[in-house]
Design an enzyme around this catalytic site. Structure first.
Site, PDB file in Angstrom:
ATOM      1  N   TYR A  92      38.199  32.793  33.501  1.00  0.00           N
ATOM      2  CA  TYR A  92      39.477  33.278  32.998  1.00  0.00           C
ATOM      3  C   TYR A  92      39.346  34.755  32.651  1.00  0.00           C
ATOM      4  CZ  TYR A  92      44.099  32.646  30.888  1.00  0.00           C
ATOM      5  OH  TYR A  92      45.443  32.703  30.596  1.00  0.00           O
ATOM      6  N   GLY A  93      38.865  35.515  33.661  1.00  0.00           N
ATOM      7  CA  GLY A  93      38.802  36.965  33.492  1.00  0.00           C
ATOM      8  C   GLY A  93      40.086  37.554  34.047  1.00  0.00           C
ATOM      9  N   HIS A  97      43.119  34.893  34.604  1.00  0.00           N
ATOM     10  CA  HIS A  97      44.286  35.037  33.729  1.00  0.00           C
ATOM     11  C   HIS A  97      45.567  35.174  34.561  1.00  0.00           C
ATOM     12  CE1 HIS A  97      46.793  37.134  30.660  1.00  0.00           C
ATOM     13  NE2 HIS A  97      47.097  37.913  31.668  1.00  0.00           N
ATOM     14  N   ALA A 155      28.806  37.771  40.270  1.00  0.00           N
ATOM     15  CA  ALA A 155      27.425  37.506  39.846  1.00  0.00           C
ATOM     16  C   ALA A 155      27.315  36.115  39.217  1.00  0.00           C
ATOM     17  CB  ALA A 155      26.979  38.576  38.847  1.00  0.00           C
ATOM     18  N   ALA A 156      28.342  35.712  38.452  1.00  0.00           N
ATOM     19  CA  ALA A 156      28.313  34.389  37.815  1.00  0.00           C
ATOM     20  C   ALA A 156      28.443  33.278  38.849  1.00  0.00           C
ATOM     21  CB  ALA A 156      29.431  34.279  36.785  1.00  0.00           C
ATOM     22  N   GLN A 157      29.108  33.562  39.965  1.00  0.00           N
ATOM     23  CA  GLN A 157      29.207  32.548  41.026  1.00  0.00           C
ATOM     24  C   GLN A 157      27.817  32.207  41.545  1.00  0.00           C
ATOM     25  OE1 GLN A 157      32.135  33.640  44.026  1.00  0.00           O
ATOM     26  NE2 GLN A 157      33.670  34.081  42.475  1.00  0.00           N
ATOM     27  N   HIS A 178      37.429  36.198  46.847  1.00  0.00           N
ATOM     28  CA  HIS A 178      36.598  37.235  47.460  1.00  0.00           C
ATOM     29  C   HIS A 178      35.607  36.515  48.375  1.00  0.00           C
ATOM     30  CE1 HIS A 178      34.985  41.133  47.944  1.00  0.00           C
ATOM     31  NE2 HIS A 178      34.378  41.332  46.799  1.00  0.00           N
ATOM     32  N   SER A 324      55.630  72.988  50.665  1.00  0.00           N
ATOM     33  CA  SER A 324      55.956  74.289  51.253  1.00  0.00           C
ATOM     34  C   SER A 324      55.283  74.444  52.614  1.00  0.00           C
ATOM     35  CB  SER A 324      55.474  75.405  50.327  1.00  0.00           C
ATOM     36  OG  SER A 324      54.051  75.416  50.338  1.00  0.00           O
TER      37      SER A 324
HETATM   38  N1  LIG Z   1      39.314  41.971  39.196  1.00  0.00           N
HETATM   39  C1  LIG Z   1      39.897  42.288  40.345  1.00  0.00           C
HETATM   40  O1  LIG Z   1      40.569  43.296  40.454  1.00  0.00           O
HETATM   41  C2  LIG Z   1      39.758  41.386  41.557  1.00  0.00           C
HETATM   42  C3  LIG Z   1      40.632  41.566  42.623  1.00  0.00           C
HETATM   43  C4  LIG Z   1      40.565  40.701  43.706  1.00  0.00           C
HETATM   44  C5  LIG Z   1      39.582  39.730  43.720  1.00  0.00           C
HETATM   45  N2  LIG Z   1      38.718  39.594  42.686  1.00  0.00           N
HETATM   46  C6  LIG Z   1      37.722  38.522  42.717  1.00  0.00           C
HETATM   47  O2  LIG Z   1      38.109  37.499  41.815  1.00  0.00           O
HETATM   48  C7  LIG Z   1      36.956  36.846  41.291  1.00  0.00           C
HETATM   49  C8  LIG Z   1      36.997  36.911  39.782  1.00  0.00           C
HETATM   50  O3  LIG Z   1      36.890  38.265  39.418  1.00  0.00           O
HETATM   51  P1  LIG Z   1      37.367  38.817  37.993  1.00  0.00           P
HETATM   52  O4  LIG Z   1      37.373  40.298  38.108  1.00  0.00           O
HETATM   53  O5  LIG Z   1      38.599  38.097  37.568  1.00  0.00           O
HETATM   54  O6  LIG Z   1      36.141  38.350  37.102  1.00  0.00           O
HETATM   55  P2  LIG Z   1      35.863  38.754  35.604  1.00  0.00           P
HETATM   56  O7  LIG Z   1      37.073  39.392  34.984  1.00  0.00           O
HETATM   57  O8  LIG Z   1      34.588  39.490  35.575  1.00  0.00           O
HETATM   58  O9  LIG Z   1      35.734  37.289  34.953  1.00  0.00           O
HETATM   59  C9  LIG Z   1      34.562  36.770  34.698  1.00  0.00           C
HETATM   60  C10 LIG Z   1      34.728  35.301  34.296  1.00  0.00           C
HETATM   61  O10 LIG Z   1      33.484  34.717  34.612  1.00  0.00           O
HETATM   62  C11 LIG Z   1      32.992  34.053  33.429  1.00  0.00           C
HETATM   63  N3  LIG Z   1      31.535  34.096  33.445  1.00  0.00           N
HETATM   64  C12 LIG Z   1      30.716  35.178  33.578  1.00  0.00           C
HETATM   65  N4  LIG Z   1      29.443  34.798  33.589  1.00  0.00           N
HETATM   66  C13 LIG Z   1      29.444  33.434  33.470  1.00  0.00           C
HETATM   67  C14 LIG Z   1      28.445  32.443  33.455  1.00  0.00           C
HETATM   68  N5  LIG Z   1      27.162  32.756  33.552  1.00  0.00           N
HETATM   69  N6  LIG Z   1      28.831  31.146  33.311  1.00  0.00           N
HETATM   70  C15 LIG Z   1      30.127  30.805  33.221  1.00  0.00           C
HETATM   71  N7  LIG Z   1      31.129  31.700  33.250  1.00  0.00           N
HETATM   72  C16 LIG Z   1      30.781  32.989  33.382  1.00  0.00           C
HETATM   73  C17 LIG Z   1      33.580  34.821  32.256  1.00  0.00           C
HETATM   74  O11 LIG Z   1      33.596  33.966  31.150  1.00  0.00           O
HETATM   75  P3  LIG Z   1      33.163  34.452  29.667  1.00  0.00           P
HETATM   76  O12 LIG Z   1      34.354  35.148  29.085  1.00  0.00           O
HETATM   77  O13 LIG Z   1      32.837  33.184  28.988  1.00  0.00           O
HETATM   78  O14 LIG Z   1      32.013  35.394  29.830  1.00  0.00           O
HETATM   79  C18 LIG Z   1      34.990  35.125  32.816  1.00  0.00           C
HETATM   80  O15 LIG Z   1      35.834  34.022  32.599  1.00  0.00           O
HETATM   81  C19 LIG Z   1      35.746  37.554  41.894  1.00  0.00           C
HETATM   82  O16 LIG Z   1      35.351  36.872  43.051  1.00  0.00           O
HETATM   83  C20 LIG Z   1      36.316  38.920  42.267  1.00  0.00           C
HETATM   84  O17 LIG Z   1      35.623  39.572  43.291  1.00  0.00           O
HETATM   85  C21 LIG Z   1      38.786  40.385  41.589  1.00  0.00           C
END
Ligand SMILES: NC(=O)c1ccc[n+]([C@@H]2O[C@H](COP(=O)([O-])OP(=O)(O)OC[C@H]3O[C@@H](n4cnc5c(N)ncnc54)[C@H](OP(=O)(O)O)[C@@H]3O)[C@@H](O)[C@H]2O)c1
Length: 402
Positions: A92-93, A97, A155-157, A178, A324
């Site tokens: 829920y990052g 969200h 990285a968490a994946q 992604h 211009s």
């Molecule tokens: N952000 C972008 O702009 C964007 C755009 C397109 C696609 N994406 C893709 O969408 C995916 C999610 O990206 P995001 O940016 O939304 O990620 P993010 O904001 O970094 O969210 C990280 C989430 O992972 C959890 N997490 C981290 N380490 C963990 C662990 N060891 N065990 C369990 N949960 C863990 C965090 O929970 P805690 O709060 O508990 O740490 C949080 O809920 C990725 O594949 C990314 O490449 C992202």
């Protein structure tokens, strides 16, 4: 003004209804039409349009591609399509969200899976997710879900895959935003089971934008792809989920192309390249005796406040035409020199992405125990650069900031 726009949208919608299913329109007109009709079309026309509009073939500068639109998946159809599904959204990052709230607002059966009492858990509770009802720990949510949306950080994946993989039993669908983890499986270990559908919807923007555009009644553009098609329905499911999370229109791609272009783009023109170019130009101006305000205005402020929005609205020729004769002549001449100088760097960057060097660097960096402190230190260094300190002062002078 509003009624003129409505009648234009009405005319456009009726015209579309009368034209053949597969149309060829320019990218710009397709996008403009999509946003106009989405924003203003009346209900009666909406159902007509939904019945008659289909997948479009759009001519992107001579290359014809199919584009899939939100109108192909009205809410009733989405609810019917996913009526037997539980969408288990893990993480829920930023994306979790945005996508999670949009799915919930669309009326789908979505649950969240995150670490108990972590930052995300607390944020999910604040957003109205209820522990034990639609908020669970990661493993429990996956067990309950039929569609597992892996929105953990990349990285968490990798880190969680050994625990997640055994839970991905036949009949479930695995979803990513992604291509990173499965494409670079040699580094991440993420090798999905062959007997489940594996799909991707990658919004072209941050999760915050996914949410705000949805709330404004607009939609982000996303790409979608299929990695495994175990059911023969994976592509359709990806399109439906793309719309359900708040996409306005969707381009088809592959996992590989999505991850290569994404890592390349953000390191290049979207972020890294543009930052490098700003710094180089600013430094030369400062070394030649120009003041910080002058150097900043001629490098960043005019770009972001005046010229780049023009490119965004109507293209590069429109921006040139708005300037211009003097500016235009020099800019066109110098663009060729910049392209020649930069192309080798872009080639090096693409190779670095494709060979997995960038992935290795990302995983190594995100895997450090002091990752958050290291990141904050780098942000502090950027904030403290003269150019960005000058920028802060320049921004404060904007009338809306006074
Ligand atoms: N952000 C972008 O702009 C964007 C755009 C397109 C696609 N994406 C893709 O969408 C995916 C999610 O990206 P995001 O940016 O939304 O990620 P993010 O904001 O970094 O969210 C990280 C989430 O992972 C959890 N997490 C981290 N380490 C963990 C662990 N060891 N065990 C369990 N949960 C863990 C965090 O929970 P805690 O709060 O508990 O740490 C949080 O809920 C990725 O594949 C990314 O490449 C992202």
């Amino acid at each position: 003004m509003a009624s003129a726009r409505s009648s234009r949208a009405l005319r456009l919608a009726l015209k579309q209804a009368a034209t053949p299913r597969v149309q060829q329109r320019t990218f710009v007109s397709a996008v403009q039409a999509a946003s106009r009709t989405a924003a203003t079309k009346p209900a009666a026309v909406s159902s007509l349009v939904q019945q008659t509009r289909g997948v479009k073939t759009v001519d992107f500068a001579g290359d014809k591609e199919k584009v899939y639109e939100r109108d192909d998946w009205p809410r009733d159809k989405l609810l019917e399509y996913f009526k037997n599904d539980t969408l288990a959204l893990i993480g829920y990052g930023s994306q979790g969200h945005g996508q999670g709230l949009n799915l919930r607002d669309n009326g789908l059966n979505v649950i969240i899976g995150v670490r108990k009492d972590g930052t995300s858990w607390k944020e999910a509770v604040q957003d109205g997710w209820v522990p034990g009802t639609n908020l669970f720990e990661v493993e429990e949510a996956i067990k309950k879900g039929s569609i597992v949306m892996n929105l953990l950080s990349d990285a968490a994946q990798k880190e969680t895959w050994p625990a997640i993989k055994p839970l991905l039993t036949k009949g479930k669908t695995l979803y990513f935003s992604h291509g990173f983890s499965p494409v670079f499986k040699d580094q991440t270990g993420v090798e999905p089971p062959k007997d489940i559908d594996v799909i991707l919807v990658a919004p072209k923007g941050s999760g915050r934008t996914v949410r705000t555009l949805f709330r404004e009644g607009r939609g982000i553009n996303s790409s979608f792809a299929v990695f495994n098609d175990a059911t023969g329905k994976a592509e359709e499911k990806a399109q439906a989920l793309g719309v359900a999370i708040g996409s306005g229109y969707l381009y088809k791609t592959t996992f590989e192309k999505e991850v290569y272009s994404d890592l390349y783009g953000e390191r290049g023109c979207l972020m890294g390249g543009i930052h490098g170019m700003f710094l180089a130009q600013y430094e030369v101006l400062r070394e030649a005796g120009h003041s910080p305000s002058e150097a900043f205005n001629e490098t960043v402020e005019e770009a972001t406040q005046s010229l780049y929005p023009l490119i965004g609205q109507n293209g590069m020729d429109y921006m040139y035409a708005a300037c211009s004769t003097t500016a235009r002549r020099g800019a066109i001449d110098w663009s060729a020199k910049f392209k020649a100088a930069l192309k080798p760097v872009f080639n090096e960057l693409y190779d670095s992405v494709k060979t997995g060097k960038e992935t290795a660097r990302t995983l190594e960096y995100a895997g450090r125990s002091d990752y958050r402190q290291a990141f904050e230190k780098e942000m502090e260094e950027i904030r403290e650069m003269e150019i960005w300190r000058a920028g802060k002062a320049v921004r404060s002078l904007r009338p809306e900031n006074q």
